[in-house]
Design a protein around this motif. Structure first.
Motif, PDB file in Angstrom:
ATOM      1  N   ILE A  11       8.576   6.964  -0.496  1.00  0.00           N
ATOM      2  CA  ILE A  11       7.154   6.729  -0.255  1.00  0.00           C
ATOM      3  C   ILE A  11       6.697   7.974   0.503  1.00  0.00           C
ATOM      4  N   ASP A  64       4.419   7.491  -4.516  1.00  0.00           N
ATOM      5  CA  ASP A  64       5.745   6.882  -4.663  1.00  0.00           C
ATOM      6  C   ASP A  64       6.445   7.538  -5.851  1.00  0.00           C
ATOM      7  N   LYS A  99       6.517  -2.436  -1.374  1.00  0.00           N
ATOM      8  CA  LYS A  99       6.362  -1.578  -0.194  1.00  0.00           C
ATOM      9  C   LYS A  99       6.204  -2.385   1.087  1.00  0.00           C
TER      10      LYS A  99
END
Length: 209
Positions: free
Chosen positions: A118, A105, A13
């Motif tokens: 996300i 997620d 991420k």
């Protein structure tokens, strides 16, 4: 819309750049989304709302989905995602009226489509009526509600179908009232765990009211 620019992230991420929406879904990049679920309480019964996606949508037409949701553009913050509520539903909501449920997620893969989101999840206590919705017909053609406990049991219990009530824009452009029965396959095929996690989050919030 396919040329919208989105921030993209690696599996940790960490932002790694910017890409078009088409590239994001073709190559399977992680990207940010804004999700808002409407709930209401009537006569001590909690309800949750869903939008009905337009048959003109490229992805998941004619399926029930999150009340309001969309991608965050490359220049936007999470709070900017609130625009989706007004754009899709015609309901004005301020950021201080939203309750954050956290981030989930999740990934959905089809033959030519990889959606790795996300998702920033929010809750909104809706105090108006069906008559107050002004839908963006290219995106949304109806709004429905179900008893929250029924929705919970559809995904976490033994229920195979639930009753929903609401309206759909008919062929004459008017809002036609609808009462019907739906199953899991009437909803956008997010991962089962996604629905289960969201429902658990919402249930915790509802218990505090």
């Amino acid at each position: 819309m396919e040329n919208e620019m989105l921030k993209i992230f690696d599996d940790n991420k960490t932002q790694i750049g910017i890409a078009t929406r088409e590239e994001v879904h073709r190559l399977g990049h992680w990207h940010e989304a804004f999700h808002c679920w409407f709930i209401t309480r009537e006569d001590d019964t909690d309800y949750i709302f869903f939008q009905l996606r337009s048959d003109m949508k490229k992805d998941y037409p004619n399926l029930l989905d999150i009340t309001a949701a969309g991608h965050l553009l490359a220049h936007e913050t999470v709070q900017d995602g609130i625009r989706e509520i007004n754009e899709e539903l015609g309901i004005d909501v301020s950021s201080n009226e939203l309750e954050s449920l956290g981030v989930i997620d999740y990934c959905v893969e089809r033959e030519d489509f990889i959606d790795k989101e996300i998702a920033n999840i929010f809750l909104y206590k809706f105090k108006q009526s069906f008559e107050d919705f002004r839908l963006q017909k290219e995106e949304v053609v109806g709004v429905f509600k179900a008893e929250f406990n029924d929705f919970h049991d559809l995904w976490l219990g033994g229920l195979k179908e639930i009753n929903i009530t609401g309206f759909k824009i008919d062929e004459w452009g008017t809002n036609a009232l609808v009462h019907t029965i739906v199953q899991r396959n009437n909803f956008v095929p997010h991962e089962k765990s996604f629905y289960q996690n969201v429902i658990k989050m919402i249930r915790q919030k509802i218990a505090q009211y």
